[in-house]
Each structure stands twice: as structure tokens, then as C-alpha cells.
Design an enzyme around this catalytic site. Sequence first.
Site, PDB file in Angstrom:
ATOM      1  N   LYS A 183       0.864  -1.179   0.000  1.00 40.69           N
ATOM      2  CA  LYS A 183       0.000   0.000   0.000  1.00 40.69           C
ATOM      3  C   LYS A 183       0.900   1.229   0.000  1.00 40.69           C
ATOM      4  O   LYS A 183       2.060   1.174   0.416  1.00 40.69           O
ATOM      5  CB  LYS A 183      -0.896   0.022   1.242  1.00 40.69           C
ATOM      6  CG  LYS A 183      -2.183   0.785   1.066  1.00 40.69           C
ATOM      7  CD  LYS A 183      -3.247  -0.039   0.368  1.00 40.69           C
ATOM      8  CE  LYS A 183      -4.585   0.692   0.384  1.00 40.69           C
ATOM      9  NZ  LYS A 183      -5.681  -0.161  -0.117  1.00 40.69           N
ATOM     10  N   ASN A 231     -11.060  -0.300   5.287  1.00 40.63           N
ATOM     11  CA  ASN A 231      -9.937  -1.132   5.686  1.00 40.63           C
ATOM     12  C   ASN A 231      -9.586  -0.876   7.148  1.00 40.63           C
ATOM     13  O   ASN A 231      -9.805   0.217   7.670  1.00 40.63           O
ATOM     14  CB  ASN A 231      -8.711  -0.829   4.816  1.00 40.63           C
ATOM     15  CG  ASN A 231      -8.890  -1.279   3.388  1.00 40.63           C
ATOM     16  OD1 ASN A 231      -9.162  -2.450   3.119  1.00 40.63           O
ATOM     17  ND2 ASN A 231      -8.754  -0.361   2.444  1.00 40.63           N
ATOM     18  N   THR A 280     -16.208  -3.387  -5.390  1.00 40.93           N
ATOM     19  CA  THR A 280     -16.003  -3.450  -3.945  1.00 40.93           C
ATOM     20  C   THR A 280     -17.341  -3.482  -3.221  1.00 40.93           C
ATOM     21  O   THR A 280     -17.558  -4.285  -2.313  1.00 40.93           O
ATOM     22  CB  THR A 280     -15.174  -2.251  -3.466  1.00 40.93           C
ATOM     23  OG1 THR A 280     -13.923  -2.232  -4.150  1.00 40.93           O
ATOM     24  CG2 THR A 280     -14.919  -2.332  -1.965  1.00 40.93           C
ATOM     25  N   ALA A 300     -15.928   4.301   5.331  1.00 36.54           N
ATOM     26  CA  ALA A 300     -15.104   5.506   5.238  1.00 36.54           C
ATOM     27  C   ALA A 300     -13.670   5.119   5.606  1.00 36.54           C
ATOM     28  O   ALA A 300     -13.155   4.123   5.116  1.00 36.54           O
ATOM     29  CB  ALA A 300     -15.666   6.583   6.162  1.00 36.54           C
TER      30      ALA A 300
END
Length: 320
Positions: A82, A262, A152, A239
Site C-alpha cells: 500500500k 480497511n 467493492t 469511510a
Amino acid sequence: MPSSNGPTLREAAHEQIVFCRDEQTGLRAIIAIHDTTLGPGLGGTRFYPYPHESLALTDALRLSEGMTYKAAAAGLPLGGAKAVIIGDPATQRTEGLLEAYGRFVESLGGRYYTAADVGTTSEDLDVIGRTSTHVVGRTTAAGGSGDSGYATALGVFSAMQAAAAATWGGNGIADKVVGVEGVGKVGRHLVDFLLAVGARVVVSDPRPAALTDLGESASRVQRSESVLTEQVDVYAPCALGASLTATAVDQLSARVVCGAANNQLADGTVAQLLKDKSILWVPDYMANAGGLIQVAGGSRRSGARTCWPRCVVSSTRSAR
């Protein structure tokens, strides 16, 4: 706000952490590669105004570790990584900055593939793609799979249906009250899915124009300052992460937690708190894998060509 609770550099099990700085464009970024055992690391680039660089590092470390689990659980030949760009995308996003960032991605030689995340779009990826070939999820016009928000949301909705069926049986999520926290590029699609099966939806989002994202669905939802304190059957965090704190769990009326955000748990103790309250939590890296699956294998929905280079999958290498 991203949580400050996370692994330190001493504790982190990451293979590689890259700090990126370009004086000319003002770029400050961190790329974290957690594990490449199964393949090259793939994960989005988050563009966010972190008040402290330590928070940015913590976010990158936690998010990249989650991507390792997500790719493995989805059966993809990918590792976890990431990146975060430190800054406000509303005022600091420039083509020069994105191109500079692309050069850092390219310098890793394929160990990291970037995609979109909070604060970045498929159009941004097109710009990053000018200086790096290691970009997925670009616009369909550029040969990519396009925005992954729909995929998603579909994955989250499917996971929520399964969790609801396990909890209540019968019609699953139909007639249940679902609190959706965040109605951006994933949350707005999730709201549409929920309304279509007869769920009642409460939404919260700090952005003044948030309901505009919902289009015609805006008139069919209830808006709240915080869905965490509403009487809901399902809490869907969509969010930023770390919304499930000890205090939040104590306030929560929901029996199911399933969302797109996440790193939903503020720290490792929260899982036990959810269990103690008999709240069924669908781990985020299971529920929100649809976007990763899309950008990893191309988008069937848009008809775009497969965007994952097979040559990279077949020549992956581990730093271990």
C-alpha cells in the site's frame, strides 16, 4: 482519522518501506511492501492530509498488511502493499506530483503495483501511468478496468447478505436497518444494492454534499450525524478505518458489522469485545476484496481487457 495504533518500524514484519520525496512538486509519500510470497505487492495509493507523518506511516503499515491477507484469502497470486501520499488532494493534486510519484513506483521494478484508494481516482492512475507501467485500475479509455468502487460494493453487499442470513435467517438483509458510514465511491453503490432488496438505510458522512453522491436514492435514506449511535441492525463502515473502538462497540446496537473500510478495528482487543457482545464481524479483507479482484484480473463488467500482466505473475520473487 486513521488510527495511531499500529506496528512500529521495529515491530513491523514488512519486507520494504520506501519514503518518497520530490522537492519540485512537493511530493511526500510512503510505499510499504508487506509480503511478496505469493506475488508482487498490489495495493492502492491513499492521498490524505495526515496531520503527522507518523500517522501516515502507521496507515501505510496497517493497510499493506491487510492487503496481504486480502489477496491470499481471494486466492490471487499477489502480495500485500500500500502507499500513502501526504497532502490534501483538493489543493495539492497536480499532474507533476502524480508523475513524480509514478517514477518512485517504477523504481521498484514491479515489486509494487499501485491502484486507486481514498483520495485517488482512475484518472489519477492514468497520469501516474505516464511514468510507471506498474499501475492497475486505470480508466477504460486507457485500457484499464476503471473505478473499482462498484465491484467493492458488490462484494460487501454479498458478504452482508451472507452474514444477515447466518444471523437472522429468512430474507437476510431485507427489512433490516443498515447504517452506512461514508457514501463515497463505494458506499453510494452499497446503498443502491441495499435499497433494491428492501433494506432500510441510514447514512452518515461529514461532507456537506454527501447526499449528492446518492442521486435519486438520497430521498429514500435517513441521514444521521453518526450511524454508530443509531438503532441499526447492521453497521457498515465504508469511510476511513479504526472506527471500531472500545467505546464504539459499547454504543453499537448492530448485530452484524460488515463494510468496505480497511482496518476497521482500532486495535487487536476490539475483536474480543465484538465477540463478547455476540456481534458478527465480517473481516474487512474478506468483505471488500471485490475491488482487488477487479483490478487484478480486469473488469468483466466494463468489458475492458485484462489489465494484470501474466508475465509479472509468472516471474514473481520473494524478498525472503
